[in-house]
Design a protein around this motif. Structure first.
Motif, short mmCIF file in Angstrom:
data_model
loop_
_atom_site.label_atom_id
_atom_site.label_comp_id
_atom_site.label_asym_id
_atom_site.label_seq_id
_atom_site.Cartn_x
_atom_site.Cartn_y
_atom_site.Cartn_z
N VAL A 109 0.83 -1.21 0.00
CA VAL A 109 0.00 0.00 0.00
C VAL A 109 0.86 1.25 0.00
CG1 VAL A 109 -1.84 -1.18 1.26
CG2 VAL A 109 -0.19 0.23 2.51
N VAL A 110 0.23 2.37 -0.38
CA VAL A 110 0.87 3.67 -0.25
C VAL A 110 -0.02 4.52 0.65
CG1 VAL A 110 -0.23 4.51 -2.38
CG2 VAL A 110 1.75 5.70 -1.46
N ILE A 170 -2.15 2.60 11.17
CA ILE A 170 -2.87 3.11 12.35
C ILE A 170 -2.63 4.62 12.43
CG2 ILE A 170 -3.04 3.06 14.86
CD1 ILE A 170 -2.04 0.18 14.79
N VAL A 171 -3.69 5.40 12.58
CA VAL A 171 -3.58 6.85 12.64
C VAL A 171 -3.71 7.33 14.09
CG1 VAL A 171 -4.61 9.04 11.95
CG2 VAL A 171 -4.42 7.17 10.31
N LYS A 172 -2.77 8.17 14.50
CA LYS A 172 -2.83 8.77 15.84
C LYS A 172 -3.41 10.18 15.77
CE LYS A 172 -0.15 9.78 19.99
NZ LYS A 172 1.18 9.71 20.65
N THR A 173 -2.90 10.99 14.85
CA THR A 173 -3.44 12.34 14.66
C THR A 173 -3.59 12.63 13.18
OG1 THR A 173 -1.23 13.36 14.61
CG2 THR A 173 -2.31 13.19 16.77
N GLY A 174 -4.46 13.59 12.85
CA GLY A 174 -4.63 14.00 11.46
C GLY A 174 -5.47 13.04 10.65
N LYS A 175 -5.20 13.00 9.35
CA LYS A 175 -5.98 12.17 8.43
C LYS A 175 -5.05 11.65 7.34
CE LYS A 175 -9.99 13.73 7.06
NZ LYS A 175 -11.03 14.51 6.35
N VAL A 176 -5.22 10.38 6.96
CA VAL A 176 -4.41 9.81 5.88
C VAL A 176 -5.31 9.08 4.90
CG1 VAL A 176 -2.47 9.49 7.47
CG2 VAL A 176 -3.96 7.56 6.94
N ALA A 177 -4.82 8.94 3.68
CA ALA A 177 -5.50 8.15 2.65
C ALA A 177 -4.61 6.96 2.33
CB ALA A 177 -5.74 8.99 1.39
N VAL A 178 -5.17 5.77 2.38
CA VAL A 178 -4.42 4.55 2.13
C VAL A 178 -4.99 3.85 0.90
CG1 VAL A 178 -3.55 2.40 3.11
CG2 VAL A 178 -4.10 4.31 4.62
N SER A 179 -4.12 3.49 -0.04
CA SER A 179 -4.57 2.81 -1.26
C SER A 179 -3.54 1.76 -1.65
CB SER A 179 -4.75 3.83 -2.39
OG SER A 179 -3.53 4.52 -2.63
N LYS A 197 -5.36 -6.59 2.85
CA LYS A 197 -5.11 -8.01 2.62
C LYS A 197 -4.74 -8.21 1.16
CE LYS A 197 -8.32 -9.36 6.27
NZ LYS A 197 -9.50 -10.16 6.65
N ALA A 198 -3.49 -8.59 0.94
CA ALA A 198 -2.98 -8.72 -0.42
C ALA A 198 -3.69 -9.82 -1.20
CB ALA A 198 -1.47 -8.99 -0.39
N ALA A 199 -4.17 -10.83 -0.51
CA ALA A 199 -4.78 -11.98 -1.19
C ALA A 199 -5.95 -11.58 -2.06
CB ALA A 199 -5.22 -13.03 -0.18
N ASP A 200 -6.79 -10.66 -1.57
CA ASP A 200 -7.96 -10.24 -2.35
C ASP A 200 -8.04 -8.73 -2.55
OD1 ASP A 200 -8.51 -9.52 0.20
OD2 ASP A 200 -10.41 -10.59 0.38
N HIS A 201 -6.91 -8.04 -2.32
CA HIS A 201 -6.85 -6.58 -2.54
C HIS A 201 -7.97 -5.86 -1.80
CE1 HIS A 201 -4.10 -4.84 -5.82
NE2 HIS A 201 -3.50 -5.87 -5.27
N SER A 202 -8.18 -6.20 -0.53
CA SER A 202 -9.28 -5.59 0.22
C SER A 202 -8.76 -4.92 1.49
CB SER A 202 -10.33 -6.64 0.59
OG SER A 202 -9.79 -7.57 1.51
N PHE A 203 -9.51 -3.92 1.96
CA PHE A 203 -9.20 -3.23 3.20
C PHE A 203 -10.22 -3.61 4.27
CE2 PHE A 203 -7.13 -0.30 0.23
CZ PHE A 203 -5.92 -0.07 0.87
N GLU A 204 -9.74 -3.77 5.50
CA GLU A 204 -10.61 -4.01 6.65
C GLU A 204 -10.37 -2.87 7.64
OE1 GLU A 204 -10.28 -7.10 10.15
OE2 GLU A 204 -11.09 -8.09 8.38
N GLN A 205 -11.36 -2.00 7.80
CA GLN A 205 -11.20 -0.80 8.61
C GLN A 205 -11.85 -1.00 9.97
OE1 GLN A 205 -12.15 2.60 6.24
NE2 GLN A 205 -11.68 4.09 7.83
N SER A 206 -11.18 -0.53 11.04
CA SER A 206 -11.69 -0.71 12.39
C SER A 206 -11.09 0.35 13.32
CB SER A 206 -11.37 -2.12 12.90
OG SER A 206 -9.96 -2.30 12.97
N LEU A 207 -11.46 0.28 14.61
CA LEU A 207 -10.86 1.15 15.62
C LEU A 207 -9.60 0.50 16.18
CD1 LEU A 207 -14.04 2.25 17.64
CD2 LEU A 207 -12.82 3.54 15.87
N VAL A 208 -8.72 1.33 16.71
CA VAL A 208 -7.52 0.79 17.36
C VAL A 208 -7.93 0.11 18.66
CG1 VAL A 208 -6.05 2.56 16.33
CG2 VAL A 208 -7.08 2.96 18.58
N PRO A 209 -7.12 -0.79 19.21
CA PRO A 209 -7.50 -1.52 20.44
C PRO A 209 -7.74 -0.62 21.64
CG PRO A 209 -5.68 -2.62 19.32
CD PRO A 209 -5.86 -1.31 18.63
#
Length: 345
Positions: free
Chosen positions: A183-184, A206-215, A245-257
């Motif tokens: 990813v970038v 994982i983002v702590k502050t601000g905003k990022v775009a992941v692709s 997940k590289a296997a199916d080129h998918s993202f799984e988005q969630s909250l940090v622990p």
């Protein structure tokens, strides 16, 4: 992928509105189909031809057949030949699933070969690496970072292998891009962690502050997705993470622990913020949302009739929710990046 999308691409081509890359792809498709004698086909047979090509596409993809050789781009003289090429676009798409070609950062080229630095953390302790713009990364054990001694005028690019925590200096004119295996991650000014170990099939941001775009790392496959309007980009805000997940080129988005407050100046402010006396549930939830930057949803509006009295200052987010829900006879669940509060069963 719908045929309507193919027709939309074709319309843009005929109107001269395609990008050079899109134009090249369409013309390659025509070259692939040119050997089928399409110039003699009656326009009334277009639907039949398209269906036959569609069947052939699925056969080629399922058997892993090699694609036909690429030919030089040629001008599409006839509408009938061009229309038949619509279905062939899917053949290129299927092929690209097997033959992706990654685009590397611009500084990883021969012209910059003497300007590339690399730092590797061979120790168990974290290692800080600073960049010329004031940004830095803290590398975990066995992680490495490649970067130019001076960033380009329009962007700042680095390549990470392993786990690193980034603190990025704001610069709206030069976005910061972290390439990490699959990813970038693109940011302007923020702090975040990327885990991209060579042996893992997943990449975590994982983002702590601000905003990022992941692709996904850019490839010709991503060009096809963009043409069809299927972007694979996720936007992360504080206390959110995504796993690619590289296997199916998918993202799984969630909250940090363990979500952390976004910005708290001192302990007194925290105590004032989370000490409630007969406060409506809506007020308590609004305070949690503002403090942690997390979306909350109350499933049953009847819960809003409840009030809460108590001090939640010293608890982490999930302990706060445990106390709150116990007091108002509710429960909660985490769904993606949203916390849902609902009546206790």
């Amino acid at each position: 992928m719908s045929r309507a999308a193919f027709h939309l691409l074709l319309d843009r081509y005929l109107e001269g509105k395609c990008t050079e890359e899109e134009k090249r792809v369409v013309e390659e498709l025509y070259g692939m189909l040119d050997k089928e004698g399409l110039e003699e086909i009656n326009p009334r047979e277009i639907n039949t031809i398209e269906q036959k090509l569609w069947d052939r596409i699925h056969t080629d993809i399922s058997t892993g057949a090699e694609p036909l050789p690429k030919t030089q781009g040629v001008r599409l003289w006839r509408w009938t030949a061009v229309a038949a090429a619509i279905a062939g676009f899917c053949l290129i798409t299927g092929y690209l699933f097997f033959k992706e070609q990654e685009v590397r950062p611009q500084f990883i080229t021969a012209s910059f070969s003497n300007d590339i630095k690399e730092q590797i953390n061979f120790d168990a302790k974290p290692k800080k690496v600073s960049f010329e713009d004031g940004s830095y990364v803290i590398l975990e054990a066995n992680a490495s970072i490649k970067y130019p001694s001076r960033f380009l005028k329009d962007k700042r690019e680095v390549v990470l292998d392993g786990t690193g925590f980034f603190q990025i200096s704001p610069d709206a004119a030069r976005p910061f891009l972290v390439y990490s295996k699959e990813v970038v991650t693109k940011v302007i000014g923020t702090s975040f962690q990327v885990r991209a170990n060579a042996g893992d099939a997943e990449t975590e941001v994982i983002v702590k502050t601000g905003k990022v775009a992941v692709s996904p790392v850019f490839s010709r496959l991503d060009l096809v997705d963009n043409i069809l309007g299927h972007t694979k980009e996720v936007i992360l805000t504080p206390n959110q993470k995504t796993i690619f997940k590289a296997a199916d080129h998918s993202f799984e988005q969630s909250l940090v622990p363990d979500p952390e407050p976004l910005a708290v100046n001192d302990k007194t402010e925290v105590k004032d913020l989370f000490s409630f006396n007969d406060a409506p549930l809506a007020e308590v939830v609004a305070t949690l949302k503002k403090t942690y930057g997390i979306d909350f949803r109350i499933e049953d509006q009847s819960l809003l009739d409840n009030t809460f009295t108590g001090d939640l200052t010293d608890q982490n987010l999930y302990h706060k929710l445990d106390f709150l829900c116990e007091a108002v006879k509710a429960s909660y669940e985490v769904s993606g990046t949203t916390i849902i509060i609902k009546p206790k069963k």
